[in-house]
Design a protein around this motif. Structure first.
Motif, PDB file in Angstrom:
ATOM      1  N   VAL A  40      71.316  34.353   0.431  1.00  0.00           N
ATOM      2  CA  VAL A  40      70.311  34.438   1.481  1.00  0.00           C
ATOM      3  C   VAL A  40      70.549  35.759   2.188  1.00  0.00           C
ATOM      4  N   VAL A  41      69.517  36.583   2.264  1.00  0.00           N
ATOM      5  CA  VAL A  41      69.590  37.878   2.940  1.00  0.00           C
ATOM      6  C   VAL A  41      68.733  37.769   4.194  1.00  0.00           C
ATOM      7  N   ILE A  42      69.379  37.932   5.357  1.00  0.00           N
ATOM      8  CA  ILE A  42      68.652  37.854   6.621  1.00  0.00           C
ATOM      9  C   ILE A  42      68.610  39.258   7.213  1.00  0.00           C
ATOM     10  N   GLN A  43      67.416  39.795   7.322  1.00  0.00           N
ATOM     11  CA  GLN A  43      67.187  41.157   7.787  1.00  0.00           C
ATOM     12  C   GLN A  43      66.551  41.147   9.168  1.00  0.00           C
ATOM     13  N   SER A  44      66.912  42.118   9.980  1.00  0.00           N
ATOM     14  CA  SER A  44      66.182  42.255  11.241  1.00  0.00           C
ATOM     15  C   SER A  44      65.387  43.549  11.290  1.00  0.00           C
ATOM     16  N   PHE A  79      67.018  34.945  -1.666  1.00  0.00           N
ATOM     17  CA  PHE A  79      65.998  34.638  -0.670  1.00  0.00           C
ATOM     18  C   PHE A  79      66.116  35.630   0.476  1.00  0.00           C
ATOM     19  N   PHE A  80      65.040  36.369   0.723  1.00  0.00           N
ATOM     20  CA  PHE A  80      65.001  37.347   1.806  1.00  0.00           C
ATOM     21  C   PHE A  80      64.244  36.758   2.996  1.00  0.00           C
ATOM     22  N   TYR A  81      64.805  36.934   4.171  1.00  0.00           N
ATOM     23  CA  TYR A  81      64.156  36.503   5.407  1.00  0.00           C
ATOM     24  C   TYR A  81      64.205  37.650   6.400  1.00  0.00           C
ATOM     25  N   ARG A  82      63.107  37.822   7.104  1.00  0.00           N
ATOM     26  CA  ARG A  82      63.087  38.794   8.196  1.00  0.00           C
ATOM     27  C   ARG A  82      63.041  38.022   9.498  1.00  0.00           C
ATOM     28  N   GLU A  83      64.013  38.297  10.332  1.00  0.00           N
ATOM     29  CA  GLU A  83      64.081  37.651  11.643  1.00  0.00           C
ATOM     30  C   GLU A  83      64.349  38.736  12.676  1.00  0.00           C
ATOM     31  N   ALA A  84      63.425  38.916  13.580  1.00  0.00           N
ATOM     32  CA  ALA A  84      63.570  39.987  14.560  1.00  0.00           C
ATOM     33  C   ALA A  84      63.659  39.475  15.988  1.00  0.00           C
ATOM     34  N   ILE A  85      63.763  38.167  16.168  1.00  0.00           N
ATOM     35  CA  ILE A  85      63.762  37.617  17.519  1.00  0.00           C
ATOM     36  C   ILE A  85      65.023  36.816  17.826  1.00  0.00           C
ATOM     37  N   THR A  87      68.666  35.470  18.293  1.00  0.00           N
ATOM     38  CA  THR A  87      70.012  36.023  18.434  1.00  0.00           C
ATOM     39  C   THR A  87      70.933  34.918  18.939  1.00  0.00           C
ATOM     40  N   GLY A  88      72.228  35.195  18.906  1.00  0.00           N
ATOM     41  CA  GLY A  88      73.207  34.264  19.458  1.00  0.00           C
ATOM     42  C   GLY A  88      73.095  32.882  18.845  1.00  0.00           C
ATOM     43  N   ALA A  89      73.120  31.858  19.696  1.00  0.00           N
ATOM     44  CA  ALA A  89      73.084  30.469  19.235  1.00  0.00           C
ATOM     45  C   ALA A  89      71.810  30.157  18.449  1.00  0.00           C
ATOM     46  N   ASP A  90      70.677  30.745  18.842  1.00  0.00           N
ATOM     47  CA  ASP A  90      69.431  30.524  18.094  1.00  0.00           C
ATOM     48  C   ASP A  90      69.555  31.048  16.667  1.00  0.00           C
ATOM     49  N   PHE A  91      70.240  32.183  16.508  1.00  0.00           N
ATOM     50  CA  PHE A  91      70.480  32.707  15.172  1.00  0.00           C
ATOM     51  C   PHE A  91      71.380  31.751  14.390  1.00  0.00           C
ATOM     52  N   GLY A  92      72.367  31.171  15.042  1.00  0.00           N
ATOM     53  CA  GLY A  92      73.252  30.214  14.386  1.00  0.00           C
ATOM     54  C   GLY A  92      72.499  29.022  13.826  1.00  0.00           C
ATOM     55  N   VAL A  93      71.505  28.528  14.562  1.00  0.00           N
ATOM     56  CA  VAL A  93      70.677  27.410  14.094  1.00  0.00           C
ATOM     57  C   VAL A  93      69.899  27.841  12.845  1.00  0.00           C
ATOM     58  N   LEU A  94      69.311  29.036  12.888  1.00  0.00           N
ATOM     59  CA  LEU A  94      68.582  29.562  11.735  1.00  0.00           C
ATOM     60  C   LEU A  94      69.518  29.722  10.540  1.00  0.00           C
ATOM     61  N   LEU A  95      70.673  30.300  10.777  1.00  0.00           N
ATOM     62  CA  LEU A  95      71.648  30.517   9.706  1.00  0.00           C
ATOM     63  C   LEU A  95      72.010  29.195   9.033  1.00  0.00           C
ATOM     64  N   ARG A  96      72.300  28.193   9.832  1.00  0.00           N
ATOM     65  CA  ARG A  96      72.660  26.880   9.295  1.00  0.00           C
ATOM     66  C   ARG A  96      71.530  26.320   8.432  1.00  0.00           C
ATOM     67  N   ASP A  97      70.313  26.396   8.931  1.00  0.00           N
ATOM     68  CA  ASP A  97      69.166  25.889   8.187  1.00  0.00           C
ATOM     69  C   ASP A  97      69.033  26.591   6.842  1.00  0.00           C
ATOM     70  N   LEU A  98      69.135  27.914   6.822  1.00  0.00           N
ATOM     71  CA  LEU A  98      68.951  28.667   5.581  1.00  0.00           C
ATOM     72  C   LEU A  98      70.085  28.430   4.593  1.00  0.00           C
ATOM     73  N   VAL A  99      71.315  28.374   5.076  1.00  0.00           N
ATOM     74  CA  VAL A  99      72.462  28.128   4.197  1.00  0.00           C
ATOM     75  C   VAL A  99      72.328  26.764   3.533  1.00  0.00           C
ATOM     76  N   LEU A 100      71.995  25.748   4.311  1.00  0.00           N
ATOM     77  CA  LEU A 100      71.886  24.400   3.756  1.00  0.00           C
ATOM     78  C   LEU A 100      70.647  24.242   2.879  1.00  0.00           C
ATOM     79  N   ARG A 101      69.533  24.824   3.299  1.00  0.00           N
ATOM     80  CA  ARG A 101      68.284  24.706   2.526  1.00  0.00           C
ATOM     81  C   ARG A 101      68.424  25.303   1.133  1.00  0.00           C
ATOM     82  N   HIS A 102      69.079  26.464   1.057  1.00  0.00           N
ATOM     83  CA  HIS A 102      69.173  27.175  -0.222  1.00  0.00           C
ATOM     84  C   HIS A 102      70.514  26.962  -0.925  1.00  0.00           C
ATOM     85  N   LYS A 103      71.405  26.188  -0.314  1.00  0.00           N
ATOM     86  CA  LYS A 103      72.743  25.985  -0.875  1.00  0.00           C
ATOM     87  C   LYS A 103      73.367  27.348  -1.204  1.00  0.00           C
TER      88      LYS A 103
END
Length: 156
Positions: A40-44, A79-85, A87-103
């Motif tokens: 998973v590649v998360i780009q800002s 899987f590429f994702y662009r996230e520009a908004i 940060t911090g704990a909100d980013f952690g929630v996104l990270l968790r979702d993407l890691v688990l969704r895509h294994k």
């Protein structure tokens, strides 16, 4: 962690690594014992066009034609994702979702500064972000490897 100035090619290097690992190839002598890896590649900073250019350039350098079976397999592995908004704990929630969704086997955060929501040169702030936001996701999943890129601080 990759650290360098803007425009040095961190995103291109991360793209090459993710694609090589997804194809089961080694990358500068680093090879997975597991076989092909999911990234998973998360780009800002890079939009879908920038990411597509990087992928096409990587495939071209590997001599892999765009319509090949190898390219088709990448759709299930990178899987590429662009996230520009977020940060911090909100980013952690996104990270968790993407890691688990895509294994995800590998997570590429580019650039880390874009997601921390803090001054990473501040030890206390950096420790909080890495230990309280990022590390719990990796411990929960127990198989993902987080790889980051970051801009170098420029002294003026």
């Amino acid at each position: 962690m990759l650290v360098s100035q803007t425009g040095a090619g961190k995103s291109a290097l991360l793209t090459h690594a993710a694609i090589n690992f997804a194809l089961g190839h080694d990358f500068f002598g680093i090879r997975s014992r597991k076989g092909p890896l999911t990234s998973v590649v998360i780009q800002s900073e890079n939009d879908s066009g920038d990411c597509a250019e990087g992928v096409i350039g990587c495939l071209d350098s590997l001599g892999i034609p765009l319509g090949s079976q190898a390219v088709s397999s990448l759709a299930d592995r990178v899987f590429f994702y662009r996230e520009a908004i977020k940060t911090g704990a909100d980013f952690g929630v996104l990270l968790r979702d993407l890691v688990l969704r895509h294994k995800a086997d590998c997570v590429w955060v580019d650039p880390l500064l874009g997601f921390s929501g803090c001054d990473l040169s501040d030890q206390e702030a950096a420790s909080h972000f890495l230990r309280q936001v990022i590390q719990p996701v990796l411990q929960e999943d127990r198989k993902s490897t987080r790889l980051n890129s970051s801009h170098a601080n420029v002294s003026r």
